[in-house]
Motif scaffolding. Structure first.
Motif, PDB file in Angstrom:
ATOM      1  N   MET A 131       0.823  -1.224   0.000  1.00  0.00           N
ATOM      2  CA  MET A 131       0.000   0.000   0.000  1.00  0.00           C
ATOM      3  C   MET A 131       0.856   1.272   0.000  1.00  0.00           C
ATOM      4  SD  MET A 131      -3.084   1.067  -0.208  1.00  0.00           S
ATOM      5  CE  MET A 131      -4.189  -0.276   0.195  1.00  0.00           C
ATOM      6  N   ASP A 132       1.879   1.335   0.844  1.00  0.00           N
ATOM      7  CA  ASP A 132       2.690   2.558   0.908  1.00  0.00           C
ATOM      8  C   ASP A 132       3.401   2.799  -0.407  1.00  0.00           C
ATOM      9  OD1 ASP A 132       1.890   3.109   3.401  1.00  0.00           O
ATOM     10  OD2 ASP A 132       3.692   2.319   4.406  1.00  0.00           O
ATOM     11  N   LEU A 133       3.983   1.738  -0.940  1.00  0.00           N
ATOM     12  CA  LEU A 133       4.717   1.857  -2.206  1.00  0.00           C
ATOM     13  C   LEU A 133       3.782   2.342  -3.326  1.00  0.00           C
ATOM     14  CD1 LEU A 133       7.248   1.196  -3.993  1.00  0.00           C
ATOM     15  CD2 LEU A 133       6.200  -1.049  -4.364  1.00  0.00           C
ATOM     16  N   VAL A 134       2.661   1.666  -3.490  1.00  0.00           N
ATOM     17  CA  VAL A 134       1.760   2.014  -4.597  1.00  0.00           C
ATOM     18  C   VAL A 134       1.184   3.431  -4.388  1.00  0.00           C
ATOM     19  CG1 VAL A 134      -0.300   1.333  -5.900  1.00  0.00           C
ATOM     20  CG2 VAL A 134       1.270  -0.418  -5.072  1.00  0.00           C
ATOM     21  N   SER A 135       0.887   3.782  -3.143  1.00  0.00           N
ATOM     22  CA  SER A 135       0.335   5.126  -2.863  1.00  0.00           C
ATOM     23  C   SER A 135       1.313   6.239  -3.218  1.00  0.00           C
ATOM     24  CB  SER A 135       0.016   5.314  -1.384  1.00  0.00           C
ATOM     25  OG  SER A 135      -0.926   4.412  -0.982  1.00  0.00           O
ATOM     26  N   ARG A 136       2.614   5.940  -3.164  1.00  0.00           N
ATOM     27  CA  ARG A 136       3.595   6.986  -3.501  1.00  0.00           C
ATOM     28  C   ARG A 136       3.517   7.359  -4.980  1.00  0.00           C
ATOM     29  NH1 ARG A 136       7.227   4.384  -0.036  1.00  0.00           N
ATOM     30  NH2 ARG A 136       8.358   3.413  -1.562  1.00  0.00           N
ATOM     31  N   TYR A 137       3.062   6.451  -5.821  1.00  0.00           N
ATOM     32  CA  TYR A 137       3.014   6.712  -7.264  1.00  0.00           C
ATOM     33  C   TYR A 137       1.595   6.982  -7.772  1.00  0.00           C
ATOM     34  CZ  TYR A 137       7.792   4.838  -7.438  1.00  0.00           C
ATOM     35  OH  TYR A 137       9.131   4.624  -7.259  1.00  0.00           O
ATOM     36  N   ALA A 138       0.605   6.286  -7.210  1.00  0.00           N
ATOM     37  CA  ALA A 138      -0.746   6.325  -7.796  1.00  0.00           C
ATOM     38  C   ALA A 138      -1.522   7.570  -7.386  1.00  0.00           C
ATOM     39  CB  ALA A 138      -1.522   5.098  -7.341  1.00  0.00           C
ATOM     40  N   ASP A 139      -2.416   8.025  -8.264  1.00  0.00           N
ATOM     41  CA  ASP A 139      -3.390   9.055  -7.881  1.00  0.00           C
ATOM     42  C   ASP A 139      -4.692   8.400  -7.443  1.00  0.00           C
ATOM     43  OD1 ASP A 139      -1.843  11.463  -8.614  1.00  0.00           O
ATOM     44  OD2 ASP A 139      -1.908  10.541 -10.593  1.00  0.00           O
ATOM     45  N   VAL A 140      -4.956   7.189  -7.965  1.00  0.00           N
ATOM     46  CA  VAL A 140      -6.113   6.406  -7.518  1.00  0.00           C
ATOM     47  C   VAL A 140      -5.626   4.979  -7.297  1.00  0.00           C
ATOM     48  CG1 VAL A 140      -8.463   5.606  -8.026  1.00  0.00           C
ATOM     49  CG2 VAL A 140      -7.655   7.765  -8.999  1.00  0.00           C
ATOM     50  N   LEU A 141      -6.003   4.405  -6.168  1.00  0.00           N
ATOM     51  CA  LEU A 141      -5.632   3.014  -5.863  1.00  0.00           C
ATOM     52  C   LEU A 141      -6.751   2.109  -6.344  1.00  0.00           C
ATOM     53  CD1 LEU A 141      -4.610   3.888  -2.225  1.00  0.00           C
ATOM     54  CD2 LEU A 141      -3.020   3.089  -3.999  1.00  0.00           C
ATOM     55  N   GLN A 142      -6.384   1.110  -7.124  1.00  0.00           N
ATOM     56  CA  GLN A 142      -7.407   0.187  -7.646  1.00  0.00           C
ATOM     57  C   GLN A 142      -7.408  -1.083  -6.800  1.00  0.00           C
ATOM     58  OE1 GLN A 142      -7.243  -0.316 -11.924  1.00  0.00           O
ATOM     59  NE2 GLN A 142      -7.819  -2.465 -11.782  1.00  0.00           N
ATOM     60  N   ILE A 143      -8.596  -1.429  -6.298  1.00  0.00           N
ATOM     61  CA  ILE A 143      -8.759  -2.718  -5.613  1.00  0.00           C
ATOM     62  C   ILE A 143      -9.416  -3.629  -6.643  1.00  0.00           C
ATOM     63  CG2 ILE A 143      -9.869  -3.971  -3.706  1.00  0.00           C
ATOM     64  CD1 ILE A 143      -8.137  -1.922  -2.417  1.00  0.00           C
ATOM     65  N   GLY A 144      -8.749  -4.703  -7.010  1.00  0.00           N
ATOM     66  CA  GLY A 144      -9.233  -5.573  -8.072  1.00  0.00           C
ATOM     67  C   GLY A 144     -10.387  -6.462  -7.624  1.00  0.00           C
ATOM     68  N   ALA A 145     -11.088  -6.992  -8.634  1.00  0.00           N
ATOM     69  CA  ALA A 145     -12.254  -7.835  -8.369  1.00  0.00           C
ATOM     70  C   ALA A 145     -11.913  -8.995  -7.418  1.00  0.00           C
ATOM     71  CB  ALA A 145     -12.772  -8.383  -9.691  1.00  0.00           C
ATOM     72  N   ARG A 146     -10.754  -9.609  -7.645  1.00  0.00           N
ATOM     73  CA  ARG A 146     -10.395 -10.781  -6.827  1.00  0.00           C
ATOM     74  C   ARG A 146     -10.104 -10.411  -5.381  1.00  0.00           C
ATOM     75  NH1 ARG A 146      -9.162 -10.538 -11.602  1.00  0.00           N
ATOM     76  NH2 ARG A 146      -9.337 -12.212 -13.111  1.00  0.00           N
ATOM     77  N   ASN A 147      -9.821  -9.145  -5.150  1.00  0.00           N
ATOM     78  CA  ASN A 147      -9.484  -8.684  -3.797  1.00  0.00           C
ATOM     79  C   ASN A 147     -10.609  -7.905  -3.129  1.00  0.00           C
ATOM     80  OD1 ASN A 147      -6.986  -9.427  -2.699  1.00  0.00           O
ATOM     81  ND2 ASN A 147      -5.898  -8.199  -4.217  1.00  0.00           N
ATOM     82  N   MET A 148     -11.794  -7.916  -3.748  1.00  0.00           N
ATOM     83  CA  MET A 148     -12.851  -7.064  -3.202  1.00  0.00           C
ATOM     84  C   MET A 148     -13.214  -7.434  -1.767  1.00  0.00           C
ATOM     85  SD  MET A 148     -16.795  -6.536  -4.168  1.00  0.00           S
ATOM     86  CE  MET A 148     -17.211  -7.612  -2.785  1.00  0.00           C
ATOM     87  N   GLN A 149     -12.978  -8.700  -1.415  1.00  0.00           N
ATOM     88  CA  GLN A 149     -13.251  -9.076  -0.021  1.00  0.00           C
ATOM     89  C   GLN A 149     -11.969  -9.424   0.736  1.00  0.00           C
ATOM     90  OE1 GLN A 149     -16.624 -11.838  -0.415  1.00  0.00           O
ATOM     91  NE2 GLN A 149     -17.836 -10.255   0.572  1.00  0.00           N
ATOM     92  N   ASN A 150     -10.877  -8.797   0.334  1.00  0.00           N
ATOM     93  CA  ASN A 150      -9.640  -8.923   1.112  1.00  0.00           C
ATOM     94  C   ASN A 150      -9.718  -7.818   2.177  1.00  0.00           C
ATOM     95  OD1 ASN A 150      -7.064  -8.651   2.142  1.00  0.00           O
ATOM     96  ND2 ASN A 150      -6.063  -9.094   0.188  1.00  0.00           N
ATOM     97  N   PHE A 151     -10.232  -8.202   3.344  1.00  0.00           N
ATOM     98  CA  PHE A 151     -10.602  -7.178   4.317  1.00  0.00           C
ATOM     99  C   PHE A 151      -9.395  -6.446   4.890  1.00  0.00           C
ATOM    100  CE2 PHE A 151     -14.216 -10.189   4.177  1.00  0.00           C
ATOM    101  CZ  PHE A 151     -15.102  -9.317   3.552  1.00  0.00           C
ATOM    102  N   SER A 152      -8.246  -7.123   4.982  1.00  0.00           N
ATOM    103  CA  SER A 152      -7.085  -6.363   5.475  1.00  0.00           C
ATOM    104  C   SER A 152      -6.612  -5.352   4.433  1.00  0.00           C
ATOM    105  CB  SER A 152      -5.932  -7.248   5.964  1.00  0.00           C
ATOM    106  OG  SER A 152      -6.010  -8.521   5.431  1.00  0.00           O
ATOM    107  N   LEU A 153      -6.771  -5.685   3.150  1.00  0.00           N
ATOM    108  CA  LEU A 153      -6.415  -4.716   2.103  1.00  0.00           C
ATOM    109  C   LEU A 153      -7.387  -3.525   2.137  1.00  0.00           C
ATOM    110  CD1 LEU A 153      -4.589  -4.112  -0.371  1.00  0.00           C
ATOM    111  CD2 LEU A 153      -6.278  -5.292  -1.771  1.00  0.00           C
ATOM    112  N   LEU A 154      -8.660  -3.824   2.338  1.00  0.00           N
ATOM    113  CA  LEU A 154      -9.662  -2.744   2.409  1.00  0.00           C
ATOM    114  C   LEU A 154      -9.394  -1.840   3.617  1.00  0.00           C
ATOM    115  CD1 LEU A 154     -12.867  -4.819   1.523  1.00  0.00           C
ATOM    116  CD2 LEU A 154     -11.637  -3.267  -0.001  1.00  0.00           C
ATOM    117  N   ASP A 155      -9.029  -2.449   4.747  1.00  0.00           N
ATOM    118  CA  ASP A 155      -8.685  -1.648   5.937  1.00  0.00           C
ATOM    119  C   ASP A 155      -7.524  -0.718   5.632  1.00  0.00           C
ATOM    120  OD1 ASP A 155     -10.561  -2.531   7.760  1.00  0.00           O
ATOM    121  OD2 ASP A 155      -9.300  -4.161   8.537  1.00  0.00           O
TER     122      ASP A 155
END
Ligand code: PEP
Ligand code: MN
Length: 341
Positions: free
Chosen positions: A173-197
């Motif tokens: 998350m930290d790495l991707v946030s440094r570059y991205a303007d929008v973070l994409q949560i993919g379909a396969r991860n829609m219920q990855n609750f720690s990623l959503l947190d």
């Protein structure tokens, strides 16, 4: 539960309600409206709470939200929300339409820069491109990682496009946030609750793609996770669901767009690339999505789809993308922005 304050209530009355809630281990989420302020109550609600709040001064009405998601619900906000993207503050939602376009995966500098220039010239405002790719097979191309993020950043520097890219794991998350303007949560991860947190703690807007077998409620609860974590800049994306049909990669659920607008205040984007899996179905379904009121589109575009390392079959050439943009513009002009919710 929602507490509607009266039109002329005082700041002290609002604070007293919030104190009442926090003393009982609940969270009061203030939504200061132009006409009235509304407080959303989050947490485990007990039966007497409604009466307690109704009798407090400055309170005009208290009602229970019937849906399990609160912050994402239209009931709670009452109007369509806009989300700002990137340093140029590209606005999506409530009548503002944004196209996200680019390759499925970042493959090389030439590919990214050529695509960025082409999609920008055609009118896209955000460049897509995966650097961390969720692939069904572990042997498929899984993305360039941080090198891919750097290429996206140079495309942004050159064209001014904002960047959307997928984050697959909480550790990234930290790495991707440094570059991205929008973070994409993919379909396969829609219920990855720690990623959503983790996305809830991020300081970038988040696009929550609909899970392959997710109901509207599952999907809105995924958005709720991000919002409850403190990040209210959420965009939803309908990208097709699994059905018994195998000709298309997924079945694009266009019902979802007006239905989610009815249930939620969040912007909804359509992804006809993953929704169909076939390039010649992408433009017709993009037109349809614009006609049913989508707040934007996310489209896969590649300089040479036949040679793409992923999702070539559903990627548009530059020329076809530009035609899609012309057609979508015409559809939006003819249907108008206002859709009843
Ligand atoms: C993508 O956008 O490239 C992607 C992998 O999409 P989804 O998560 O919807 O399958
Ligand atoms: Mn893809």
């Amino acid at each position: 539960m929602i507490v509607v304050m009266s039109a002329h209530c005082t700041q002290e009355e609002v604070e007293a309600v919030q104190r009442h809630l926090s003393d009982r281990g609940l969270q009061g989420h203030l939504n200061p409206g132009v006409e009235r302020s509304v407080i959303g109550v989050l947490g485990e609600i007990y039966p007497e709470l409604q009466d307690e709040l109704e009798f407090m001064s400055g309170v005009s009405d208290v009602f229970r939200v019937s849906k399990p998601y609160k912050l994402a619900s239209r009931e709670f906000v009452g109007h369509s929300t806009q989300v700002e993207i990137g340093k140029d503050k590209v606005v999506i939602g409530a009548g503002e339409f944004v196209v996200f376009a680019g390759p499925c995966a970042v493959e090389s500098e030439t590919q990214v820069l050529a695509t960025a220039r082409a999609v920008s010239a055609a009118g896209a405002k955000v460049m897509r491109g995966g650097a961390f790719k969720p692939r069904t097979s572990p042997y498929s191309f899984r993305g360039m990682g941080e090198d891919g993020l750097k290429l996206l950043a140079s495309a942004r520097d050159e064209t001014g496009l904002a960047i959307i890219t997928e984050v697959m794991s909480p550790q990234d998350m930290d790495l991707v946030s440094r570059y991205a303007d929008v973070l994409q949560i993919g379909a396969r991860n829609m219920q990855n609750f720690s990623l959503l947190d983790e996305a809830g703690r991020a300081d970038k807007p988040v696009m929550v793609k609909r899970g392959q077998s997710a109901t509207y409620e599952d999907w809105l609860l995924a958005a709720e996770y991000v919002m409850a974590g403190g990040n209210e800049r959420v965009i939803l994306c309908e990208r097709g669901i699994r059905t018994f049909e195998t000709f298309t990669r997924n079945t694009m659920d266009l019902n979802a767009i007006p239905a989610i607008h009815r249930l939620s205040h969040l912007p909804v984007v359509a992804d006809p690339s993953h929704g169909t899996g076939r390039w010649y179905l992408v433009t017709p379904m993009a037109r349809a999505a614009a006609a049913v009121g989508a707040d934007g589109l996310i489209i896969e575009v590649h300089p040479n789809p036949d040679e793409a390392k992923s999702d070539g079959a559903q990627s548009l050439t530059f020329e076809n993308f530009s035609l899609l943009m012309d057609q979508v513009r015409a559809i939006r002009e003819s249907v108008g922005g206002g859709v009843a919710v």
